[in-house]
Design a protein around this motif. Structure first.
Motif, PDB file in Angstrom:
ATOM      1  N   GLY A  14       0.833  -1.195   0.000  1.00  0.00           N
ATOM      2  CA  GLY A  14       0.000   0.000   0.000  1.00  0.00           C
ATOM      3  C   GLY A  14       0.861   1.237   0.000  1.00  0.00           C
ATOM      4  O   GLY A  14       2.067   1.168  -0.231  1.00  0.00           O
ATOM      5  N   GLN A  15       0.228   2.367   0.285  1.00  0.00           N
ATOM      6  CA  GLN A  15       0.972   3.618   0.306  1.00  0.00           C
ATOM      7  C   GLN A  15       1.185   4.087   1.729  1.00  0.00           C
ATOM      8  O   GLN A  15       0.359   3.868   2.603  1.00  0.00           O
ATOM      9  CB  GLN A  15       0.220   4.703  -0.475  1.00  0.00           C
ATOM     10  N   SER A  16       2.312   4.733   1.926  1.00  0.00           N
ATOM     11  CA  SER A  16       2.606   5.372   3.205  1.00  0.00           C
ATOM     12  C   SER A  16       3.290   6.701   2.907  1.00  0.00           C
ATOM     13  O   SER A  16       3.625   6.984   1.757  1.00  0.00           O
ATOM     14  CB  SER A  16       3.497   4.470   4.060  1.00  0.00           C
ATOM     15  N   ALA A  20      10.834  11.420   5.839  1.00  0.00           N
ATOM     16  CA  ALA A  20      11.770  12.515   5.561  1.00  0.00           C
ATOM     17  C   ALA A  20      11.104  13.700   4.862  1.00  0.00           C
ATOM     18  O   ALA A  20      11.333  14.850   5.215  1.00  0.00           O
ATOM     19  CB  ALA A  20      12.943  12.004   4.722  1.00  0.00           C
ATOM     20  N   CYS A  21      10.261  13.421   3.849  1.00  0.00           N
ATOM     21  CA  CYS A  21       9.682  14.517   3.054  1.00  0.00           C
ATOM     22  C   CYS A  21       8.168  14.607   3.142  1.00  0.00           C
ATOM     23  O   CYS A  21       7.582  15.612   2.745  1.00  0.00           O
ATOM     24  CB  CYS A  21      10.099  14.394   1.589  1.00  0.00           C
ATOM     25  N   GLY A  22       7.507  13.562   3.629  1.00  0.00           N
ATOM     26  CA  GLY A  22       6.058  13.576   3.763  1.00  0.00           C
ATOM     27  C   GLY A  22       5.297  13.210   2.501  1.00  0.00           C
ATOM     28  O   GLY A  22       4.068  13.172   2.507  1.00  0.00           O
ATOM     29  N   LEU A  23       5.989  12.922   1.406  1.00  0.00           N
ATOM     30  CA  LEU A  23       5.322  12.545   0.165  1.00  0.00           C
ATOM     31  C   LEU A  23       4.952  11.059   0.190  1.00  0.00           C
ATOM     32  O   LEU A  23       5.555  10.280   0.920  1.00  0.00           O
ATOM     33  CB  LEU A  23       6.240  12.843  -1.030  1.00  0.00           C
ATOM     34  N   PRO A  24       3.970  10.663  -0.626  1.00  0.00           N
ATOM     35  CA  PRO A  24       3.580   9.247  -0.640  1.00  0.00           C
ATOM     36  C   PRO A  24       4.651   8.373  -1.283  1.00  0.00           C
ATOM     37  O   PRO A  24       5.420   8.818  -2.138  1.00  0.00           O
ATOM     38  CB  PRO A  24       2.298   9.237  -1.466  1.00  0.00           C
ATOM     39  N   ARG A  27       4.597   0.859  -0.899  1.00  0.00           N
ATOM     40  CA  ARG A  27       5.257  -0.249  -0.202  1.00  0.00           C
ATOM     41  C   ARG A  27       4.915  -1.514  -0.971  1.00  0.00           C
ATOM     42  O   ARG A  27       3.763  -1.923  -1.035  1.00  0.00           O
ATOM     43  CB  ARG A  27       4.734  -0.329   1.225  1.00  0.00           C
ATOM     44  N   VAL A  28       5.950  -2.142  -1.592  1.00  0.00           N
ATOM     45  CA  VAL A  28       5.730  -3.260  -2.510  1.00  0.00           C
ATOM     46  C   VAL A  28       6.580  -4.455  -2.068  1.00  0.00           C
ATOM     47  O   VAL A  28       7.755  -4.295  -1.737  1.00  0.00           O
ATOM     48  CB  VAL A  28       6.104  -2.834  -3.956  1.00  0.00           C
ATOM     49  N   VAL A  36      10.059  -3.015  -0.423  1.00  0.00           N
ATOM     50  CA  VAL A  36      10.799  -1.884  -0.958  1.00  0.00           C
ATOM     51  C   VAL A  36       9.807  -0.730  -1.098  1.00  0.00           C
ATOM     52  O   VAL A  36       8.624  -0.938  -1.387  1.00  0.00           O
ATOM     53  CB  VAL A  36      11.487  -2.224  -2.311  1.00  0.00           C
ATOM     54  N   LEU A  37      10.290   0.487  -0.869  1.00  0.00           N
ATOM     55  CA  LEU A  37       9.450   1.680  -0.983  1.00  0.00           C
ATOM     56  C   LEU A  37       9.737   2.336  -2.326  1.00  0.00           C
ATOM     57  O   LEU A  37      10.836   2.839  -2.560  1.00  0.00           O
ATOM     58  CB  LEU A  37       9.743   2.633   0.184  1.00  0.00           C
TER      59      LEU A  37
END
Length: 127
Positions: A14-16, A20-24, A27-28, A36-37
């Protein structure tokens, strides 16, 4: 510890948000039973990405590093969010290129320091 009334929760893809930057970031799962992100909605041509940075999506939703050189010219891949994160320094993807850039910067500075000043716009009247 007692028996579980429910199945253990599994971490799901899913997404998180990047801490560090707050961007989406996506997560795979990988072939190695790891995670891995990846950068969401980013699918560059594989031949434009260094071999060890290419993540290829498989039909079951997992990804794997695709180190085939040269890749098919139409193959798409994914890249890790850490490569695009504005809050993290860019890793040294090609050490020889970084070394060459550093050497070129030194040469440019030496050349600039040894150059003669440009001739004056007007020559003095020598009469």
């Amino acid at each position: 510890m007692g028996p579980l009334d429910e199945e253990p929760r599994l971490l799901r893809a899913g997404q998180s948000r990047c801490p560090a930057c707050g961007l989406p970031q996506d997560r795979v799962p990988t072939l190695d039973q790891d995670w891995v992100l990846l950068e969401p909605d980013m699918n560059p041509l594989a031949h434009t990405v260094p071999a060890e940075q290419r993540w290829i999506e498989l039909s079951d939703g997992r990804v794997t590093v695709y180190g085939v050189c040269p890749p098919d010219q139409t193959q798409r891949c994914r890249i890790e969010h850490r490569l695009t994160c504005p809050a993290q320094p860019l890793p040294d993807l090609w050490p020889w290129l970084t070394t060459l850039r550093d050497e070129n910067a030194r040469q440019a500075e030496r050349r600039k320091a040894s150059e003669q000043p440009p001739p004056p716009e007007e020559w003095p009247d020598a009469g």
